[in-house]
Design an enzyme around this catalytic site. Sequence first.
Site, short mmCIF file in Angstrom:
data_model
loop_
_atom_site.label_atom_id
_atom_site.label_comp_id
_atom_site.label_asym_id
_atom_site.label_seq_id
_atom_site.Cartn_x
_atom_site.Cartn_y
_atom_site.Cartn_z
N TYR A 239 0.68 -1.24 -0.06
CA TYR A 239 0.05 0.00 -0.10
C TYR A 239 0.78 1.32 -0.05
O TYR A 239 1.90 1.22 0.50
CB TYR A 239 -0.95 -0.01 1.20
CG TYR A 239 -0.68 0.81 2.49
CD1 TYR A 239 -1.56 1.94 2.76
CD2 TYR A 239 0.36 0.52 3.06
CE1 TYR A 239 -1.06 2.78 3.89
CE2 TYR A 239 0.74 1.40 4.47
CZ TYR A 239 -0.04 2.38 4.54
OH TYR A 239 0.18 3.10 5.73
N PHE A 353 3.24 9.86 4.20
CA PHE A 353 3.82 9.17 3.07
C PHE A 353 4.33 7.96 3.49
O PHE A 353 5.20 8.11 4.32
CB PHE A 353 4.68 10.02 2.21
CG PHE A 353 5.44 9.33 1.21
CD1 PHE A 353 4.72 9.30 -0.10
CD2 PHE A 353 6.66 8.52 1.43
CE1 PHE A 353 5.36 8.53 -1.11
CE2 PHE A 353 7.21 7.86 0.56
CZ PHE A 353 6.71 7.68 -0.62
N GLU A 354 4.01 6.70 3.14
CA GLU A 354 4.73 5.63 3.32
C GLU A 354 4.54 4.58 2.13
O GLU A 354 3.04 4.60 1.92
CB GLU A 354 4.61 4.91 4.62
CG GLU A 354 3.21 4.63 5.17
CD GLU A 354 3.09 4.25 6.54
OE1 GLU A 354 4.18 4.29 7.30
OE2 GLU A 354 1.90 3.62 7.07
N ILE A 355 5.26 3.80 1.71
CA ILE A 355 5.03 2.80 0.98
C ILE A 355 5.47 1.51 1.63
O ILE A 355 6.80 1.39 2.28
CB ILE A 355 5.75 2.71 -0.35
CG1 ILE A 355 5.24 4.06 -1.24
CG2 ILE A 355 5.43 1.67 -1.29
CD1 ILE A 355 5.88 4.38 -2.40
#
Length: 494
Positions: A239, A353-355
Site C-alpha cells: 500500500y 507518506f509511506e509505501i
Amino acid sequence: MSSIGRRAHRQLGDSKYLPVPASAGSLFPAASFKGKPLDYARKRVRIRHNISAPLGVVLLLPLVLIVLVIRFVQVPSNTSLLPSRSRLPDIRTMNETIDAPFVVGCQVPDTSRPRANAVMVILARNKELDGVIDSIKSVERHFNRWFHYPYLFLNDVEFNSTFRETVLNYTESKVEFGVINKELWDFPSWADPEEVKESIALQGDAAIMYGGVESYHHMCRFYSGQFYKHPMLAKYDWYWRVEPDVKYFCDITYDPFLYMEEKGKVYGFTIIIKELVDTVPNLFRYASGFRRSRNITSKGMWEVFLENDEKEKESGPRTSGVDDQFRIPEPEKIDPEAMNGEKYNLCHFWSNFEIAKLDFFRSKEYNEFFELLDKSGGFWNERWGDAPVHSLAAGIFLAPSQVHYFRDIGYRHTTIQHCPGNAPRKQLPRTPYIRDPMSKKDLEEDRYWDHWDVDRENGVGCRCRCDTDIADVESNDGSCIPSWVNAVGGWTSD
C-alpha cells in the site's frame, strides 16, 4: 498662439535647453519634427537646474535599463524561480551499499511489466474533497498516469455521491470506496468512556497538538494497528498512503512497488523528523519494554531512534588523579526518560507518506506489539501518533537493508517538505499531463511543471520543481536524516 504662449516662445528663443516633457507619449507630435532627427536628439534638456543631457540619451536610458533587467533576470525555460545556487545547501552523498535510490533522474516509464499487487489508500472525510482532489491530481500527474494503480478511499461514514462522482473525474484508475466499521474505528470496548473523554479534554486544555480532538485519536489508532485489517485491503500485498492536501514535486518514472519487491524492502519513507515530546511521553517505555521482554536483538534499525551522546563518547572515561582518592563520589544521575540506559530521540518516519508491505503489519509480532500499546491506553490517555508507532516497530523488527529512503521523491504536507535536486545530465523532456475534460485552470497548472529546477550536483530527482517558501527538511536541524545515514553507512561527502 496665445499671449502666454508667445511670451514663453520669446523667452526660450534659441536657448539650447528644452523643458523635459511630462510624458514620453506627448514628446514629439509627428508634425513638430523639422530638420534632421539626429540634430533634434543632440538638443540638451535640463534634468535639474545645473544638470543637462542630450535628449537622445534621456530617451534611450530607460530602454537600456529594461534590456539589462530582462537580460540578467530572465529565467531559463526549463527552470523555476529558485533561490540562487549560493543560498542552497550542498547536497551530501551517503553510503549506498545498504540503500540507494532505485532510479537516479528520469527514465522512460516502463509500462509493459505486470503491476505489483498494490493500492493507493486515502483516509478522508466528505468535507475534505478539495484537498483530496489536489492530492489525486498531484499523484496522477507525477506518477499514476503511467502506472494506473487503484485507489481505495476509506471513511468512518459513507462517502456522499458528490465525493464519489468528483473523484472519478480525476483518474482513469480503478476506484473503490469503503466504510470503516466501529470495531476498527472506535476505541476498544473495555476502555472506560468517561476516562477517554476526560483524558482527551485534558490534552486539549494542555494545548497538545490535536490532543483535544477525539477523531484524531481514532485516526492515529486506526493507522497504528487497524487499517490493514479492513476487508477491502485483504486482497493487496502493498500500500501507498496518500493524504488530502499533499503535493509531489518530482516525476516518478518507475514503479516503486516493483523495486521494493525486487530489492527485498519492507518499508519506505521520504521524510524522517522529530515528534512533539508532549504527544508521546510514555510510548518509548512500552516499546522498549516490549523489545526487552522478548529478548529481541537489534538488526541495526533500533539505534536510529536512540539518543546518542557524542560528547560523552568523545570525552571518554575520566582518568583518576591524586585528589580523587579523597573525593566523595557523587550519586549517579538517573535520567527519568531513559529505559535501560536508552532514551528515545523522538525521531520517526513521517507516515502520511509511506509505501509498505502489508505483511509487515499483518505479522504476529507486529500485532502483539500493537496490542501491548493499545492495552496501555496511550492512544487516548496520550496522543500517540501512528508515525512513531510504525517507526519504533521498524526499529524493533527490521534491518536497515529492509527500509528504503525515497530520496528522489519530492513531497510536501502542511509546512514540511523534502525536495531533492534534479540529477545532472539525467533529465528527459516532459510529456504534458492531459486528461479529458481539462479546464483552463488545469492546463495552466500543468504548464507550470514544464519549467523544472536547474540540475544540482548530487541531485537524484526527475524534473523536480520545489516550493521555495520553506527549506528542504533534509538539511534542517529538526531532521533525523543523520540518524538514518549512520545506520546505512554514513555520509560520503561533506
